[in-house]
Write a protein that holds these residues in place. Structure first.
Motif, PDB file in Angstrom:
ATOM      1  N   ARG A 145       0.812  -1.318   0.058  1.00 31.68           N
ATOM      2  CA  ARG A 145       0.184  -0.041   0.056  1.00 31.68           C
ATOM      3  C   ARG A 145       1.056   1.203   0.159  1.00 31.68           C
ATOM      4  NH1 ARG A 145       0.523   2.041   4.865  1.00 31.68           N
ATOM      5  NH2 ARG A 145       0.575   0.998   6.560  1.00 31.68           N
ATOM      6  N   PRO A 146       0.364   2.426  -0.231  1.00 31.98           N
ATOM      7  CA  PRO A 146       1.175   3.779  -0.318  1.00 31.98           C
ATOM      8  C   PRO A 146       1.768   3.878   0.827  1.00 31.98           C
ATOM      9  CG  PRO A 146      -1.081   3.755  -1.110  1.00 31.98           C
ATOM     10  CD  PRO A 146      -1.330   2.485  -0.772  1.00 31.98           C
ATOM     11  N   ASN A 147       2.997   4.272   0.745  1.00 27.84           N
ATOM     12  CA  ASN A 147       3.837   4.634   2.121  1.00 27.84           C
ATOM     13  C   ASN A 147       4.451   3.302   2.656  1.00 27.84           C
ATOM     14  OD1 ASN A 147       4.378   7.152   2.454  1.00 27.84           O
ATOM     15  ND2 ASN A 147       3.283   7.378   4.161  1.00 27.84           N
ATOM     16  N   GLY A 191       1.373   7.702  -2.108  1.00 32.93           N
ATOM     17  CA  GLY A 191       1.063   8.053  -3.546  1.00 32.93           C
ATOM     18  C   GLY A 191       2.126   8.871  -4.231  1.00 32.93           C
ATOM     19  N   THR A 213      13.184  -5.589   7.452  1.00 32.98           N
ATOM     20  CA  THR A 213      14.247  -4.772   7.080  1.00 32.98           C
ATOM     21  C   THR A 213      13.860  -3.165   7.377  1.00 32.98           C
ATOM     22  OG1 THR A 213      12.783  -3.845   5.074  1.00 32.98           O
ATOM     23  CG2 THR A 213      14.098  -5.942   4.629  1.00 32.98           C
ATOM     24  N   VAL A 223      15.648   0.466   6.013  1.00 34.98           N
ATOM     25  CA  VAL A 223      16.480   1.221   5.032  1.00 34.98           C
ATOM     26  C   VAL A 223      17.272   2.213   5.995  1.00 34.98           C
ATOM     27  CG1 VAL A 223      15.074   0.764   3.039  1.00 34.98           C
ATOM     28  CG2 VAL A 223      14.835   3.101   4.298  1.00 34.98           C
ATOM     29  N   VAL A 224      16.602   2.521   6.931  1.00 35.04           N
ATOM     30  CA  VAL A 224      17.383   3.438   7.925  1.00 35.04           C
ATOM     31  C   VAL A 224      18.540   2.933   8.714  1.00 35.04           C
ATOM     32  CG1 VAL A 224      17.177   5.021   9.999  1.00 35.04           C
ATOM     33  CG2 VAL A 224      15.592   4.683   8.355  1.00 35.04           C
ATOM     34  N   GLY A 260       6.983   1.782   1.960  1.00 39.34           N
ATOM     35  CA  GLY A 260       8.396   1.920   1.976  1.00 39.34           C
ATOM     36  C   GLY A 260       9.247   1.321   0.536  1.00 39.34           C
ATOM     37  N   SER A 304       9.723   2.410  -2.560  1.00 41.67           N
ATOM     38  CA  SER A 304      10.600   2.956  -3.348  1.00 41.67           C
ATOM     39  C   SER A 304      11.939   3.062  -2.511  1.00 41.67           C
ATOM     40  CB  SER A 304      10.121   4.374  -3.606  1.00 41.67           C
ATOM     41  OG  SER A 304       9.073   4.437  -4.288  1.00 41.67           O
ATOM     42  N   ALA A 340       3.197   1.814  -7.994  1.00 43.69           N
ATOM     43  CA  ALA A 340       2.375   2.609  -7.130  1.00 43.69           C
ATOM     44  C   ALA A 340       1.743   1.700  -6.441  1.00 43.69           C
ATOM     45  CB  ALA A 340       1.438   3.407  -8.300  1.00 43.69           C
ATOM     46  N   GLY A 341       1.484   2.358  -4.946  1.00 42.22           N
ATOM     47  CA  GLY A 341       0.765   1.610  -4.121  1.00 42.22           C
ATOM     48  C   GLY A 341      -0.819   1.759  -4.657  1.00 42.22           C
ATOM     49  N   ASP A 343      12.988  -0.361  12.379  1.00 45.18           N
ATOM     50  CA  ASP A 343      13.504   0.752  13.121  1.00 45.18           C
ATOM     51  C   ASP A 343      12.452   1.485  13.990  1.00 45.18           C
ATOM     52  OD1 ASP A 343      13.662   3.459  11.523  1.00 45.18           O
ATOM     53  OD2 ASP A 343      13.513   1.661  10.142  1.00 45.18           O
ATOM     54  N   ALA A 390       7.281  11.493   2.399  1.00 45.36           N
ATOM     55  CA  ALA A 390       6.483  10.761   3.259  1.00 45.36           C
ATOM     56  C   ALA A 390       5.043  10.937   2.913  1.00 45.36           C
ATOM     57  CB  ALA A 390       6.397  11.531   4.669  1.00 45.36           C
ATOM     58  N   ILE A 391       4.676  11.503   1.734  1.00 43.44           N
ATOM     59  CA  ILE A 391       3.299  11.524   1.280  1.00 43.44           C
ATOM     60  C   ILE A 391       2.882  10.496   0.438  1.00 43.44           C
ATOM     61  CG2 ILE A 391       1.928  12.835  -0.186  1.00 43.44           C
ATOM     62  CD1 ILE A 391       4.214  15.308  -0.179  1.00 43.44           C
ATOM     63  N   ILE A 400      12.096   8.426  -6.295  1.00 46.69           N
ATOM     64  CA  ILE A 400      11.631   9.424  -5.340  1.00 46.69           C
ATOM     65  C   ILE A 400      10.924   8.809  -4.093  1.00 46.69           C
ATOM     66  CG2 ILE A 400      10.196  11.452  -5.087  1.00 46.69           C
ATOM     67  CD1 ILE A 400      10.582  11.818  -8.003  1.00 46.69           C
TER      68      ILE A 400
HETATM   69  N1  LIG Z   1      12.130   5.012   9.664  1.00 45.76           N
HETATM   70  C1  LIG Z   1      12.120   4.362   8.125  1.00 45.76           C
HETATM   71  N2  LIG Z   1      11.310   4.997   7.456  1.00 45.76           N
HETATM   72  C2  LIG Z   1      11.007   4.643   6.276  1.00 45.76           C
HETATM   73  C3  LIG Z   1      11.692   3.265   5.928  1.00 45.76           C
HETATM   74  N3  LIG Z   1      11.246   2.856   4.555  1.00 45.76           N
HETATM   75  C4  LIG Z   1      10.671   3.976   4.078  1.00 45.76           C
HETATM   76  N4  LIG Z   1      10.233   5.012   5.053  1.00 45.76           N
HETATM   77  C5  LIG Z   1       9.643   6.272   4.985  1.00 45.76           C
HETATM   78  O1  LIG Z   1       8.539   5.972   4.668  1.00 45.76           O
HETATM   79  C6  LIG Z   1       8.085   6.943   3.715  1.00 45.76           C
HETATM   80  C7  LIG Z   1       7.361   6.465   2.402  1.00 45.76           C
HETATM   81  O2  LIG Z   1       8.268   5.555   1.882  1.00 45.76           O
HETATM   82  P1  LIG Z   1       8.472   5.373   0.220  1.00 45.76           P
HETATM   83  O3  LIG Z   1       9.706   4.531   0.177  1.00 45.76           O
HETATM   84  O4  LIG Z   1       8.003   6.462  -0.537  1.00 45.76           O
HETATM   85  O5  LIG Z   1       7.196   4.500   0.229  1.00 45.76           O
HETATM   86  P2  LIG Z   1       6.250   3.671  -1.097  1.00 45.76           P
HETATM   87  O6  LIG Z   1       5.852   2.551  -0.706  1.00 45.76           O
HETATM   88  O7  LIG Z   1       7.225   3.993  -2.179  1.00 45.76           O
HETATM   89  O8  LIG Z   1       5.173   4.890  -1.083  1.00 45.76           O
HETATM   90  P3  LIG Z   1       4.166   5.181  -2.377  1.00 45.76           P
HETATM   91  O9  LIG Z   1       5.197   5.653  -3.709  1.00 45.76           O
HETATM   92  O10 LIG Z   1       3.482   6.427  -2.115  1.00 45.76           O
HETATM   93  O11 LIG Z   1       3.102   3.709  -2.887  1.00 45.76           O
HETATM   94  C8  LIG Z   1       9.140   7.800   3.533  1.00 45.76           C
HETATM   95  O12 LIG Z   1       8.822   9.031   4.434  1.00 45.76           O
HETATM   96  C9  LIG Z   1      10.323   7.145   3.927  1.00 45.76           C
HETATM   97  O13 LIG Z   1      11.381   7.754   4.477  1.00 45.76           O
HETATM   98  C10 LIG Z   1      12.372   2.372   6.935  1.00 45.76           C
HETATM   99  O14 LIG Z   1      12.976   1.472   6.632  1.00 45.76           O
HETATM  100  N5  LIG Z   1      12.567   3.252   8.001  1.00 45.76           N
END
Ligand SMILES: Nc1nc2c(ncn2[C@@H]2O[C@H](COP(=O)(O)OP(=O)(O)OP(=O)(O)O)[C@@H](O)[C@H]2O)c(=O)[nH]1
Ligand SMILES: [Mg+2]
Length: 459
Positions: free
Chosen positions: A224-226, A249, A359, A361-362, A228, A230, A272-273, A333, A246-247, A243
């Motif tokens: 789903r969106p957000n 979509g 996992t 990524v931080v 993580g 990407s 895309a989520g 994390d 935190a938004i 890209i």
């Molecule tokens: N603390 C932390 N934040 C993360 C991690 N992975 C992603 N984030 C945060 O989560 C938010 C969304 O990350 P994205 O990678 O854009 O998520 P996405 O699934 O691609 O989202 P959409 O493209 O909207 O579908 C961002 O603010 C990232 O910095 C992680 O492992 N730890």
């Protein structure tokens, strides 16, 4: 042997330190001598470099300063006389030198024609010719090792060995069929057939793994969106490719990039989520995500470990149900629980769930584990490449081995069931022809055209 001489630029287009015009055929040296003016007089000897200039014979102007290498037949790539002119690596010196070789009597080579000549002149077999292309196109060190090993000829040798054994059986069977009045002592050929069958099966058993290393695989990141996705793509690529914000979509369109995961070239597809959003742009993205998943070999399903699964997560998980899937708990994390605390389980059964990895990524936690888990999942749990890298890696070879196995199985079954011996000869011939397609002993011109047309010009 051919009576014409072919020429081509053997190096890629664009600018480089050097670029090579290659000639092969009986007139390679005489043609080169029409445009090459050596710095010092003297004989042209095989496998020796000569320094000099390319001169346009029409106006005596200097086209380039070059090194000429002569490789006399049969000690060359094509087993013909070969001349390589190492020019400066720019489009103009190379194009003009090529043009002068054409004007001097050479013919422009077809794609792959140098390698085709090497094959037809018996220097390499067809599997080695194909391996030259695999070496050029290898995407990981392991893929390269597999290609180099095939170029070394192990597959050709093994196939020839099996064919020779089958030829012995066929010779015996033919004598029995053609000269029944001769008192040929009847033998049981089943053990010999079974041995060959097992040998072909052993080759075939390496093919799934070999093809993964050669061709790579596609893995779609869904969630789903957000969730993580990407961020994970970037972490696996070790590059800021997609890209991340935190938004929800953020990713609208699918994005593909090849990563080297434990030696396997894996095309990662960020999607895309998928949501039930009414935003038309996002809906288009969602359609693409579904298409990306449909075309992938593996799904990486992302669930945010820092919050309980939502209905959207469940919806996402459901669209992966018919794909081999690895579950990725992202953002560990950010979990409030102790790191050792149990992660939630999927609230339903997934028929193709191959495992799960947590996992971040931080902190980088779990990223290498995930790469290994992907490799394990793709290789059916046997992620170890034999030291000699002897894997069948070409779908054409796998198809031929498959047909050989079928024919040999029919032969063995027939023998056991007491089927007349002349029918056995048919199965044996089918198996031998199939094996011969791998080395090129039993292929038609059409197939050769198809195979070599995939090469670049100058190879
Ligand atoms: N603390 C932390 N934040 C993360 C991690 N992975 C992603 N984030 C945060 O989560 C938010 C969304 O990350 P994205 O990678 O854009 O998520 P996405 O699934 O691609 O989202 P959409 O493209 O909207 O579908 C961002 O603010 C990232 O910095 C992680 O492992 N730890
Ligand atoms: Mg994204």
């Amino acid at each position: 042997m051919y009576d014409d001489t072919i020429t081509a630029i053997a190096t890629p287009p664009g600018e480089g330190g050097i670029g090579i015009v290659r000639l092969s055929g009986p007139d390679a040296l005489p043609i080169a001598q029409r445009l090459f003016r050596p710095y010092k007089a003297g004989p042209f000897r095989s496998h020796r470099l000569r320094y000099g200039y390319i001169i346009d014979p029409s106006d005596e102007s200097v086209v380039d300063e070059v090194l000429l290498a002569l490789m006399r037949a049969p000690h060359s790539f094509t087993r013909e006389d070969v001349v390589e002119l190492s020019c400066h690596g720019g489009p103009l010196p190379l194009q003009r030198t090529l043009g002068l070789t054409l004007a001097a009597g050479a013919r422009l080579a077809q794609p792959g024609e140098f390698t085709l000549r090497a094959f037809l002149n018996g220097r390499i077999d067809l599997s080695q010719a194909e391996a030259t292309l695999d070496v050029i196109r290898a995407q990981t060190a392991t893929g390269l090792a597999v290609a180099q090993s095939q170029l070394g000829g192990w597959l050709a040798q093994e196939v020839r060995r099996i064919r020779a054994a089958l030829m012995d059986v066929l010779a015996y069977v033919t004598v029995v069929v053609d000269f029944p009045e001769d008192e040929v002592e009847l033998q049981d050929v089943t053990p010999a057939l079974t041995q060959s069958l097992r040998a072909v099966e052993r080759l075939l058993a390496t093919a799934d793994q070999g093809m993964v290393y050669r061709q790579g695989v596609r893995a779609a990141l869904v969630g789903r969106p957000n969730a993580g996705k990407s961020s994970l793509l970037n972490a696996l690529l070790r590059a800021d490719r997609a890209i991340v914000t935190a938004i929800p979509g953020t990713t609208r369109d699918t994005l593909e990039e090849t990563a080297n995961l434990a030696g396997i070239p894996v095309v990662l597809i960020d999607t895309a989520g998928i949501t039930a959003s009414s935003d038309p742009v996002e809906r288009l993205g969602v359609d693409r995500s579904r298409a990306a998943l449909a075309a992938a070999d593996l799904a990486l399903l992302l669930l945010d470990s820092s919050r309980p699964p939502t209905p959207e997560d469940i919806q996402m998980a459901e669209i992966t149900l018919d794909k081999p899937t690895l579950l990725v708990w992202s953002k560990i994390d950010q979990r409030s629980e102790q790191p050792s605390a149990e992660l939630p389980t999927l609230p339903f059964a997934h028929p193709y769930l191959l495992g799960s990895v947590a996992t971040s990524v931080v902190t980088g936690a779990g990223i290498d584990d995930l790469a290994r888990a992907v490799a394990q999942a793709l290789l059916g749990g046997q992620a170890v490449v034999p030291g000699n890298a002897q894997l069948v890696s070409n779908p054409r070879h796998r198809d031929a081995l498959d047909r050989a196995v079928n024919a040999l199985q029919a032969a063995v079954t027939g023998q056991t069931a007491g089927v007349p011996t002349d029918l056995l000869a048919g199965d044996l011939t089918t198996a031998m022809n199939a094996l011969g397609e791998i080395t090129g002993e039993t292929v038609g011109e059409d197939l050769l055209d198809t195979i070599f047309s995939r090469f670049c010009i100058g190879k």
